[in-house]
Design an enzyme around this catalytic site. Structure first.
Site: not given
Lengths: 271, 271
Positions: B96-97
């Protein structure tokens, strides 16, 4: 560290400067590349040369993850060095994390407990139960993206929903979350006129402000609209300071650039 | 891996199951704790026992970061083991960057090149220039959060802006980004009725679907509304499979749980 201690540091040092430690091996002085841990050696020199001019350091985790295990070791050594030698510094893990409930707790533990950062940046898209796990840590701070300084900020953050932009709803909604006193917000400097609106929603919160200098934002403008009685601002500069020179004088040149900003900040604080 | 190869794998294995490797040392069988790398030993056993029943593994990076350098080593060993022994598996770094431009490129290199994952999950809040750096990698896939399966999904994702929910604008807007053919989306199973609307916007994209089982979503319902002619779904299950038992039979029990889902999927594919 408490926000009160942070404000005291700002008043003592007459600076609200945060230095971004975004270390790129292709940009650091070549003489460091022969050392065992060039990233740490670079950070150490920058920190020793600038610690009295700033109140905060902010490594962006992407730059460390990009070097795998060695990068994480450099990050560990850097935060440990700051905590040991300059405990008065407010440390920020710029990680922009966010996940579901228990998983966010994992990230929070990694940054607040194992690495012992004072704060971490998070993304708001997954809402309350993705951020509250970070807020549960006492005297630790969660810096949530509100209005970022990049072009893409206008894709979703400024969509108008229920009569106001999404980022304003993000700010408003987050005030109702449990332990919201531990929240700070990222607000980009490239949109200084937005700060007066933002201050109506979060008058007391600290704002972490990227985008001054390299990205074109004006320090004076940001302060005019964004400062509160406790200052309430941390102005970040990364490249403009840490890459001021790529010669053996890099730390001295970084100090000179940091000093310019500190002097400007002192003038603003004295008004 | 290309999406075509992924679809072929789904048809061969008669499964579109993704197994989440969210390893928690307090939940794994105690006899593994005496080994040198309990996380890797656990993953290895789960993978060997289930690889023919699933098409994808998805380690969530939070669970590895929580254990510092040792955790990253376990993650490295896990992805390397899958890539070496089961190269037909589609691997997902659930990270979830998302960050500004060049910084996102750092994350992309970390996951696509150094660790050699097939895909990574990203958050959309920072918009186009935070996601496009990931899309630039050929035969790599970027799985963007659209509508997540947690409660907080209703904080911002479903705000109505310009006549539709924010998550629909996220889907629509992203279709215009450069190399958008490399996009997939996270859509939570807890809201099966949303899938028909979503399929109007992204009829061809793969959707990664958490929330079946433990979080209450129904596989049949999700498939009814969400499946496309190339299947187009990866259904994730984590806890329900990997923690089916915490005894010495954990891998066998994980296989049994995976098999139940695979059989259900085979029935759906045969209709």
């Amino acid at each position: 560290m408490t926000t009160r201690q942070l404000t005291e540091q700002i008043q003592q040092k007459k600076s609200f400067l945060c230095i971004g430690l975004d270390v790129d091996l292709t940009k650091i002085p070549s003489h460091l590349l022969a050392t065992e841990d060039p990233i740490f050696e670079f950070n150490k020199a920058i920190i020793d040369a600038t610690h009295d001019l700033c109140v905060s350091y902010k490594p962006n985790t992407a730059f460390y993850e990009a070097y795998g295990i060695k990068g994480w070791q450099s990050l560990e050594k850097t935060i440990q060095y700051i905590n040991d030698k300059y405990p008065e510094i407010f440390t920020i893990a710029d990680a922009k994390r966010g996940d579901i409930g228990n998983t966010s707790t994992r990230y929070a533990k990694a940054f607040f407990e194992d690495l012992n950062f004072d704060s971490v940046t998070v993304a708001p898209y997954m809402g309350k139960d993705s951020v509250e796990p970070f807020l549960a840590f006492e005297n630790k701070h969660t810096i949530m993206l509100a209005l970022t300084s990049n072009e893409g900020a206008f894709d979703f953050q400024t969509l108008e929903a229920n009569g106001q932009e999404v980022y304003k709803t993000v700010l408003e909604t987050s005030k109702n979350w449990k332990n919201s006193q531990n929240l700070m917000y990222v607000v980009g400097a490239t949109k200084a006129e937005y700060f007066s609106e933002i201050r109506k929603i979060v008058p007391e919160s600290f704002l972490l402000v990227p985008g001054v200098g390299a990205q074109g934002g004006s320090l004076a403008e940001v302060c005019k609209y964004g400062m509160n009685p406790n200052v309430g601002l941390l102005i970040n500069s990364s490249r403009g300071i840490i890459y001021a020179s790529n010669g053996t004088d890099f730390a001295q040149k970084a100090r000179e650039e940091a000093l310019k900003l500190q002097v400007e900040m002192e003038e603003i604080l004295n008004v």
